[in-house]
Design a protein around this motif. Structure first.
Motif, PDB file in Angstrom:
ATOM      1  N   TYR A   1      46.169  58.080  29.126  1.00 56.53           N
ATOM      2  CA  TYR A   1      46.484  56.908  30.043  1.00 56.53           C
ATOM      3  C   TYR A   1      45.196  56.785  30.972  1.00 56.53           C
ATOM      4  O   TYR A   1      44.852  57.846  31.671  1.00 56.53           O
TER       5      TYR A   1
ATOM      6  N   LYS B   1      44.920  52.702  36.604  1.00 54.13           N
ATOM      7  CA  LYS B   1      44.546  51.387  36.990  1.00 54.13           C
ATOM      8  C   LYS B   1      44.976  51.015  38.481  1.00 54.13           C
ATOM      9  O   LYS B   1      45.487  52.124  39.194  1.00 54.13           O
TER      10      LYS B   1
ATOM     11  N   LYS C   1      51.062  51.671  24.537  1.00 55.55           N
ATOM     12  CA  LYS C   1      51.286  50.599  24.813  1.00 55.55           C
ATOM     13  C   LYS C   1      50.977  50.234  26.483  1.00 55.55           C
ATOM     14  O   LYS C   1      50.610  48.993  26.836  1.00 55.55           O
TER      15      LYS C   1
ATOM     16  N   ASN D   1      49.027  51.337  28.234  1.00 59.03           N
ATOM     17  CA  ASN D   1      47.583  51.168  28.634  1.00 59.03           C
ATOM     18  C   ASN D   1      46.980  49.662  28.547  1.00 59.03           C
ATOM     19  O   ASN D   1      46.359  49.316  29.478  1.00 59.03           O
ATOM     20  N   SER D   2      47.777  48.954  27.937  1.00 60.81           N
ATOM     21  CA  SER D   2      47.291  47.472  28.000  1.00 60.81           C
ATOM     22  C   SER D   2      48.331  46.647  28.675  1.00 60.81           C
ATOM     23  O   SER D   2      48.180  45.437  28.781  1.00 60.81           O
TER      24      SER D   2
ATOM     25  N   SER E   1      50.519  45.039  32.121  1.00 56.71           N
ATOM     26  CA  SER E   1      50.271  44.738  33.496  1.00 56.71           C
ATOM     27  C   SER E   1      51.028  45.577  34.262  1.00 56.71           C
ATOM     28  O   SER E   1      52.013  46.247  33.655  1.00 56.71           O
TER      29      SER E   1
END
Length: 535
Positions: free
Chosen positions: A400, A403, A453, A455-456, A458
């Motif tokens: 991961y 962010k 998923k 990782n992509s 929001s």
């Protein structure tokens, strides 16, 4: 003479000596707390005019409180709506005479001295760290009755309860860089000497009842040595050895303020911060500080568990979340209560489910018992289904990428793993992660695609995946800059007080008036603040 008789005579003489004659030959259990290097100074005593305000001392306590504020527990159990800007006015520039009168009016046994250092800490609590103080005020409704009952049991001053504010900011899972743990920040050696249990499954340093009892006994021992609560409190922080050296190097003086600069750096701020915490909690209403209560029940009861029990078993059969069980029972390190008939352990539950537990106890203990306790034995915590080291088979590895806005608590929630496991897998220290960092996360075999998923997704989508909603931030109105003014761009961590210090002749009140602010809560990163007129 019999050598054992001689030893007893020596110990008796030691116990009745004056404090100026106390030597370093202290029982080992009184010397295990954090110790620091002694700073040398020329003066043996200190006056209010001589006190130098050391920003680093503020940073020590500020960092300790910030670690609580940014912890998963606080961020998820208190209502902090980032889109909501609350303007609560609060008094500033309070005169010294008001502080002194208020401190005198508090009924206390411990001397609540007042000077510039105490004032600095009062201002930190009441002006700079208001959000966190409101959190601690809410937590105190749960912890202070425990502290007061224990202090009363040992006939100790009830105001000693405020010491836990300085030690841990009322975070039962707090851990210092030196390894001190729990509400009262016991080091491993001191905890063992105070008869606290520390095993692979239980850490009584994080048990509010047991740790508070040990802290009271330990502080009583220190008070018996010094006969002075300021010195006992200082010794709790840095160890009796350091306090004794400070006393000797000052020529036998036993007033805390007279040995101030002989003490380790952190300890110098320890007693002033304690006094300031007492003031803040006693007069929080006068500073417009309002309690924020945690999203955990404050009305609880305890049942004794005489057999092995996993939190998953309780959560599956009662209307209670596992995270709530962890919050109420922080002493259990692996979600397992290793109860035995000869040695039962407490389980704290909300009053609302106590009767359900009693009614369903047989069903709860039987639920998936073989899974959690095969052959009715405790499994090795490094090989069970609820604790997975990085190199074990039977788990899929997800990489991961961190962010903006992520933290250890959020990530562990999204992947349904323990925060402690995430730290272990990635060698994370003090929950520090950076944007772009690659983290290894181990998930149940066959569920790799599901977790990749994340990782992509929001931030809002990831929160939604665990049933959490994120309110959209209110758009911030951008006012055109006035060319006649000098502006300051707000950076992360800025406060109005910090900003004012950067500009000669400018006070925090000046900045608030120019920008129609009443406190720091109206600040946001990138904001342009008027500082003064040009020319």
């Amino acid at each position: 003479m019999n050598r054992y008789l001689l030893l007893n005579i020596i110990l008796f003489i030691f116990s009745v000596n004056t404090i100026a004659q106390v030597q370093d030959s202290i029982p080992v259990d009184l010397a295990e707390l954090d110790t620091f290097a002694i700073d040398s100074v020329e003066s043996d005593s200190i006056s209010d005019e001589m006190l130098e305000l050391d920003d680093a001392m503020n940073e020590i306590f500020s960092e300790r409180m910030d670690s609580l504020f940014h912890s998963w527990e606080v961020q998820n159990r208190f209502d902090f709506d980032s889109s909501e800007v609350v303007f609560n006015s609060f008094p500033t520039n309070i005169s010294d005479s008001v502080y002194m009168e208020r401190l005198r009016d508090i009924e206390q046994v411990v001397d609540f001295s007042y000077n510039k250092v105490v004032k600095r800490y009062i201002q930190m609590y009441t002006e700079k760290k208001r959000d966190l103080v409101e959190v601690m005020l809410g937590l105190s409704a749960y912890y202070f009755p425990i502290f007061e009952e224990t202090l009363d049991k040992y006939d100790m001053p009830l105001e000693i309860k405020y010491l836990a504010i300085i030690e841990s900011a009322l975070n039962p899972t707090a851990r210092s860089r030196a390894g001190a743990n729990g509400l009262w920040q016991f080091m491993y050696g001191t905890a063992k000497n105070m008869k606290l249990e520390i095993t692979s499954f239980v850490d009584e340093r994080r048990d509010p009842l047991k740790a508070t009892d040990a802290a009271a006994r330990y502080l009583n021992r220190l008070y018996d040595i010094y006969g002075n609560w300021h010195l006992a409190i200082a010794a709790y922080n840095c160890g009796p050895g350091n306090v004794n050296r400070a006393i000797r190097r000052s020529g036998g003086k036993t007033n805390y303020w007279e040995i101030y600069y002989r003490l380790p750096r952190e300890t110098r701020g320890y007693v002033p911060a304690f006094i300031a915490a007492a003031y803040t909690f006693e007069y929080h209403k006068e500073h417009n500080l309002v309690q924020r209560y945690p999203d955990i029940p404050l009305s609880v009861d305890t049942v004794m568990i005489s057999d092995y029990l996993h939190f998953n078993q309780v959560a599956a059969k009662l209307d209670i979340d596992k995270e709530e069980l962890r919050a109420l029972n922080p002493m259990y390190r692996r979600d397992v209560i290793p109860g035995k008939a000869k040695k039962p352990y407490p389980l704290v539950l909300p009053n609302s489910v106590i009767l359900d537990f009693v009614d369903k106890d047989t069903t709860i203990f039987a639920f998936e018992r073989e899974k959690y306790f095969p052959n009715n034995t405790l499994m090795d915590p490094t090989s069970t289904s609820y604790f997975t080291p990085a190199d074990i088979k039977g788990k899929d590895k997800v990489v991961y990428t961190v962010k903006s806005g992520d933290n250890v608590g959020f990530i562990s929630s999204w992947f349904h793993v323990r925060a402690s496991d995430l730290r272990y897998w990635n060698n994370i220290h003090r929950d520090i992660i950076r944007i772009g960092q690659k983290l290894a996360v181990y998930v149940p075999e066959g569920q790799l695609a599901k977790y990749e998923k994340l990782n992509s997704m929001s931030f809002a989508e990831k929160q939604a995946s665990i049933g959490k909603s994120v309110k959209p931030a209110a758009p911030k109105k951008v006012e055109p800059l006035d060319p006649n003014y000098v502006y300051h761009t707000v950076r992360r961590g800025d406060t109005i007080w910090d900003i004012a210090k950067q500009y000669a002749g400018i006070s925090s009140d000046d900045i608030m008036k120019l920008n129609n602010l009443t406190n720091d809560r109206g600040l946001y990163v990138g904001q342009k603040l008027k500082i003064k007129r040009k020319g």
